[in-house]
Design a protein around this motif. Structure first.
Motif, short mmCIF file in Angstrom:
data_model
loop_
_atom_site.label_atom_id
_atom_site.label_comp_id
_atom_site.label_asym_id
_atom_site.label_seq_id
_atom_site.Cartn_x
_atom_site.Cartn_y
_atom_site.Cartn_z
N PHE A 1 -56.78 -1.20 -27.34
CA PHE A 1 -55.68 -0.38 -27.86
C PHE A 1 -54.68 -1.17 -28.68
CE2 PHE A 1 -53.12 3.35 -27.86
CZ PHE A 1 -51.81 2.92 -27.84
N ALA A 2 -54.36 -2.38 -28.20
CA ALA A 2 -53.32 -3.15 -28.87
C ALA A 2 -53.71 -3.55 -30.27
CB ALA A 2 -52.99 -4.39 -28.05
N LEU B 1 -55.35 -1.56 -32.44
CA LEU B 1 -55.50 -0.43 -33.34
C LEU B 1 -54.50 -0.55 -34.49
CD1 LEU B 1 -55.86 2.52 -30.83
CD2 LEU B 1 -57.60 1.69 -32.41
N ARG B 2 -54.96 -0.17 -35.65
CA ARG B 2 -54.08 -0.32 -36.81
C ARG B 2 -52.92 0.67 -36.75
NH1 ARG B 2 -55.96 -3.27 -40.28
NH2 ARG B 2 -58.10 -2.65 -39.92
N ASP B 3 -53.23 1.90 -36.39
CA ASP B 3 -52.19 2.93 -36.33
C ASP B 3 -52.27 3.59 -34.96
OD1 ASP B 3 -51.93 3.97 -39.70
OD2 ASP B 3 -50.28 3.73 -38.27
N PRO B 4 -51.70 2.97 -33.95
CA PRO B 4 -51.94 3.47 -32.59
C PRO B 4 -51.57 4.94 -32.41
CG PRO B 4 -50.28 1.71 -32.61
CD PRO B 4 -50.84 1.79 -33.97
N LEU B 5 -50.40 5.32 -32.93
CA LEU B 5 -49.95 6.69 -32.68
C LEU B 5 -50.82 7.70 -33.40
CD1 LEU B 5 -47.59 7.22 -30.82
CD2 LEU B 5 -46.19 7.72 -32.80
N ALA B 6 -51.40 7.31 -34.55
CA ALA B 6 -52.25 8.24 -35.30
C ALA B 6 -53.65 8.29 -34.72
CB ALA B 6 -52.31 7.83 -36.77
N ALA C 1 -43.88 5.12 -36.30
CA ALA C 1 -45.17 5.36 -36.94
C ALA C 1 -45.00 5.66 -38.42
CB ALA C 1 -45.90 6.51 -36.25
#
Lengths: 234, 257, 254
Positions: A65-66, A68-73, A101
Motif C-alpha cells: 500500500f505504501a 501506491l502512486r495515488d493511494p486515495l485514488a 490527493a
C-alpha cells in the motif's frame, strides 16, 4: 486486485494472524467473515500499511500500500468510527483529505451529496451520531473515486435505511468492475451483499470460495459459519 | 486504471506539496490552534503589562522596552509548546491517524510536512506576539524607556520569534513520539520550566541544552566567557529541533498505529 | 463511604496517577541531590557556610508537580473519549450512573485526591530529607521539633495544590490547560512571584501564601504573612474553588 499471501502477525507471544491467504477480485464483492478477535481488522490494517506483518505479504495491484502512486485514488478505506477529529466540521475534514490527493473542493460537496451528509457538513463531527460518523468515513473513502473499496464493519451503526443503501451501493460498485472487500460479523446482511466469502477464525482461513461454495450443504451462511468456526469469541 | 508511470522525482515533489497542503488545512481548521495562539498572545500582553509596571517602579534591572517587552516570552513559550503538542497529538482523536495514513502512506513525508506546516503557521504568530509585547512595553514605559538601537530591536525580535518557532517544533516532535497530549505537555513543560532552569543554575554544560539555547536567542547575554551568543543559540536550538524531529520520524515510520 | 472506596480504587488503578507519584517523589529527591552536592562542594571549598534554613523545603516546593498531575488526571481521566469503535464513551457516564448523586461523587473524588496527595507528600518529604542528610552528612541542618509544623505545612501545601488543580480540571473538563498553567507556575521564578513585585496583594495568591507554611526565607520584602495566616489564605482559595466546581458539576450536562 487484492492479494494476501501467508500473512503472519505476532505481538509478543500472541499469534494474531497465523497465515492468512486470499484474494479479492475486481467486479466482485468479497466478504471477510469471522468472530470477534479472529484477525479481520488486523489483516485489513496490515493491508493498508497501518501495522507491520511479521511475515507474508498483503499487496494491492502487486505492490504494498505504501508504494501506491495515488493511494486515495486506488483504495478507499472505511475503518472504525468516523476517522475524523471531533472538533472539526465534516466539511473541513473532507477538505484536508481532498487536498492530500490534489482534488478540487467541488469533489467534497459531491461526496457529501452521495452519502447524504450535506446538511450536517457544517456541524462539528463530535456532534454526529454513530451513523453519521460512518457515512462521513464512507464519504472520505469515496473522495477520489477509488477502484478498490475496503470496509471494516460498514453497517455498524447504520439505520435500516442506511443498511439497504450501502448494500445496493456496494453491489453497484462491484458491477461496474471495481473491487469491494468488506469485513463483518453480521451473517444475514453479508449473505445479501457478497459474491465471495473468506471465513477466518483464530487467525486462520477456514473457508474460502464463492458464497454458494462456502454455504455448501448448509441452509444459510450463518449455519455454515457456526459449523466452520469455534462458535464465537472465548 | 494504471496511470503512465511518472518520473519518481516529480511524483515525490507532488506528494510533498499535497501533504503540506493537507497538513496546513488540518492545522488551520482545528479550533484549538487559534485558541492556543490567541491565549498565548493574550497572556503575553498581560505579563508584559506586569513587567512594564514593575519597570516603571524600577523593580526590574533595566528600562529597555525591548528587554521588558520580551521578558514574558519565557512564559508565553508554554502556550506555543502546547500548540506544537496538539498539532501532533490531535491525530489520535477519533481515529484520524488512520485516515491520515491511508491518504498519505509515506509516513516520513507526512510527518515532516506536518512539522513544516506548524512552522508556517507559528512563524507569523510568534513574530506578532513578540512584536506586540515590545510595542506594548514601549507604550507603557513611555518616556522612562531607555533608547533602543534598531539592531538590538531587530535582533531580539527575530531571536524571540526563532526561539518560539523552534520550541514549537520540538513540541510537535515530542507529541508525535509520545502520542498522548497530557504526557507530552507534562514532560516538555516540566523540562522547560522546572528541570531546565535548575540544571542551568548548577552545571555549565546545561547552557547547551534546548531551553538555555533558546533563552540565549533573545535574552540580554551575560558578559562571562563561554556564554552562548544568540547566533550559537540559534544553531544549538535548531540542532535540537532537527534531532527531535528525526527521532520522531524514525519511530513513526516503523511502528504500528 | 463506598463511593470513596470506589474513587480511591479508580485512582490507584490509573497508570498516570503512579507516574504522578513517581514524579512527586523523584523530582524533589533529584533536585535535592543536585543542590545538596553543589552546596557540599561550596562548603568543602570553604566558599559557603552551612546549608540554608530552607534546605529540603525549597525542593519540596518544586516537587508539588507530582501533586498537580495527580489532581488533574483524577478528573481528566473521566473525560477521555474512547475510540469511536468502542462507542465513543467516556468514563464520566459510568461514574455518574454508578453514583447518581453528583455531589457525593465529587466529594468522594475530592477526598480521594486529598488522601493520595497527602500520602505522596509524606513519601516525598521522607525521601527528600533523607537525600539531604545522606549527601550533606554533618553539614545538614538538624531535624528538630521545629520541623514538625513545617513538614505538616508541606503536606498541607501539596494537598491544597492538588485540590486546586483538581477543581480547575472539573471546570475545564480536560487536563491540558490546568496542567500547563500549574506546571509553568511551579517554575523557579513563578508568575505569582513576579506579580508580587508589582503589588503586595499578589502575596495573597494561593501558592504565594501557601508556600509560607514551610519556607522561611522568602524574597518578597514587606508582606508579613506568617505560616498560619498563609494556611488560612490558601484554605480560603481551595474552599472557594471547590464550591464553584461543585456547583458547576452538579448543574451542567455531563
Amino acid at each position: 486486485m487484492i492479494t494476501v499471501d501467508r500473512l503472519v502477525k505476532r505481538r509478543g507471544s500472541k499469534e494474531i494472524l497465523a497465515g492468512i491467504s486470499f484474494r479479492a477480485r475486481p467486479g466482485r464483492v468479497t466478504g471477510f467473515l469471522g468472530p470477534n478477535g479472529a484477525g479481520k481488522s488486523s489483516t485489513l490494517r496490515i493491508l493498508l500499511g497501518l501495522d507491520r506483518a511479521t511475515s507474508g505479504t498483503a499487496l494491492i495491484h502487486s505492490v504494498p500500500f505504501a508504494r501506491l502512486r495515488d493511494p486515495l485514488a486506488t483504495v478507499g478505506a472505511v475503518l472504525d468510527g468516523s476517522g475524523a477529529h471531533r472538533a472539526r466540521t465534516g466539511r473541513a475534514h473532507l477538505r484536508w483529505v481532498a487536498r492530500s490527493a490534489g482534488l478540487p473542493r467541488t469533489r467534497v460537496d459531491e461526496v457529501l451529496e452521495i452519502v447524504g451528509l450535506t446538511d450536517a457538513a457544517s456541524k462539528r463531527v463530535g456532534g454526529y451520531s454513530l451513523g453519521m460518523g460512518r457515512r462521513l468515513a464512507l464519504a472520505t473513502a469515496l473522495l477520489a473515486d477509488p477502484e478498490i473499496l475496503i470496509l471494516d464493519e460498514p453497517v455498524n451503526g447504520l439505520d435500516p435505511d442506511g443498511i439497504r443503501w450501502i448494500r445496493t451501493f456496494l453491489r453497484e460498485r462491484a458491477a461496474s468492475g471495481r473491487t469491494v472487500l468488506l469485513s463483518s460479523h453480521l451473517m444475514g446482511e453479508l449473505a445479501e451483499t457478497v459474491d465471495d466469502v473468506v471465513v477466518v477464525d483464530g487467525g486462520r482461513v477456514v473457508a474460502n470460495g464463492t458464497l454458494e461454495e462456502v454455504t455448501g450443504a448448509y441452509r444459510t451462511l450463518e449455519d455454515a459459519f457456526f459449523a466452520l468456526t469455534t462458535g464465537g469469541a472465548p | 486504471m494504471t496511470a503512465v508511470p511518472a518520473p519518481a522525482a516529480r511524483t515525490r515533489g507532488r506528494d510533498a506539496a499535497r501533504a503540506l497542503a493537507a497538513e496546513l488545512s488540518k492545522l488551520v481548521s482545528l479550533p484549538a490552534t487559534w485558541l492556543t495562539l490567541g491565549g498565548a498572545a493574550a497572556v503575553n500582553l498581560i505579563l508584559t503589562f506586569a513587567f512594564a509596571l514593575a519597570g516603571l517602579r524600577g523593580a526590574t534591572g533595566t528600562t529597555s522596552a525591548v528587554d521588558i517587552g520580551l521578558a514574558s516570552i519565557g512564559y508565553t513559550q508554554a502556550g506555543f509548546v502546547v500548540l506544537g503538542v496538539l498539532a501532533a497529538c490531535s491525530e489520535y482523536d477519533g481515529g484520524q491517524i488512520r485516515t491520515t495514513l491511508t491518504a498519505m502512506p509515506r509516513r516520513a513525508l507526512q510527518l515532516t510536512a506536518k512539522h513544516l506546516a506548524v512552522v508556517i503557521v507559528v512563524l507569523p504568530a510568534a513574530a506578532i506576539t513578540a512584536a506586540s509585547g515590545v510595542v506594548f512595553a514601549t507604550g507603557v514605559l513611555g518616556d522612562t524607556a531607555a533608547p533602543m538601537t534598531p539592531d538590538r530591536v531587530a535582533g531580539a525580535l527575530s531571536g524571540a520569534t526563532g526561539c518560539l518557532v523552534l520550541t514549537t517544533s520540538i513540541g510537535t516532535a515530542v507529541g508525535a513520539l509520545v502520542r498522548r497530549t497530557l504526557a507530552a505537555v507534562v514532560v516538555l513543560l516540566g523540562y522547560f520550566f522546572v528541570a531546565g532552569p535548575l540544571l542551568r543554575d548548577h552545571t555549565p554544560v546545561a547552557r547547551y541544552l534546548p531551553d538555555s539555547a533558546g533563552f540565549a536567542l533573545w535574552f540580554p547575554a551575560a558578559d562571562e566567557a563561554g556564554a552562548v551568543t544568540p547566533a550559537q543559540g540559534a544553531l544549538l536550538l535548531t540542532a535540537w529541533a532537527i534531532v527531535s524531529i528525526v527521532v520522531a520520524v524514525s519511530a513513526y515510520h516503523r511502528r504500528d498505529v | 463511604m463506598r463511593a470513596l472506596a470506589a474513587e480511591v480504587s479508580k485512582l490507584a488503578s490509573l497508570p498516570a496517577a503512579w507516574i504522578a507519584a513517581a514524579a512527586g517523589v523523584l523530582v524533589p529527591g533529584v533536585i535535592a541531590a543536585i543542590t545538596a552536592s553543589s552546596a557540599l562542594g561550596a562548603i568543602t571549598r570553604g566558599a559557603g557556610t552551612t546549608a540554608g534554613i530552607d534546605t529540603g523545603y525549597q525542593e519540596l516546593a518544586f516537587g508539588v508537580v507530582g501533586a498537580i498531575i495527580l489532581g488533574v488526571v483524577a478528573m481528566s481521566s473521566e473525560y477521555f473519549t474512547d475510540s469511536a469503535e468502542s462507542g465513543g464513551g467516556r468514563q464520566i457516564t459510568t461514574s455518574l450512573t454508578a453514583v447518581p448523586s453528583r455531589l457525593r461523587l465529587l466529594l468522594a473524588k475530592t477526598a480521594a485526591v486529598a488522601i493520595a496527595s497527602a500520602l505522596l507528600a509524606v513519601a516525598a518529604s521522607a525521601v527528600t530529607m533523607s537525600v539531604i542528610r545522606v549527601v550533606l552528612g554533618e553539614h545538614a541542618p538538624a531535624l528538630g521539633t521545629g520541623d514538625v509544623p513545617r513538614l505538616a505545612g508541606v503536606v498541607c501545601y501539596w494537598v491544597y495544590t492538588a485540590l486546586l488543580a483538581f477543581g480547575v480540571t472539573v471546570l475545564t473538563r480536560h487536563g491540558v490547560v490546568p496542567l500547563a498553567v500549574f506546571v509553568v507556575n511551579t517554575s523557579v521564578v513563578t508568575v505569582t512571584y513576579l506579580l508580587t513585585k508589582i503589588t503586595p496583594l499578589a502575596n495573597y495568591l494561593p501558592d504565594m501564601a501557601g508556600v509560607r507554611m514551610f519556607i522561611r526565607e522568602l524574597d518578597v520584602g514587606t508582606a508579613g504573612i506568617g505560616p498560619l495566616a498563609g494556611c488560612l489564605v490558601m484554605t480560603g482559595w481551595v474552599a472557594a474553588l471547590l464550591v464553584i466546581a461543585v456547583v458547576a458539576f452538579t448543574r451542567r450536562d455531563a
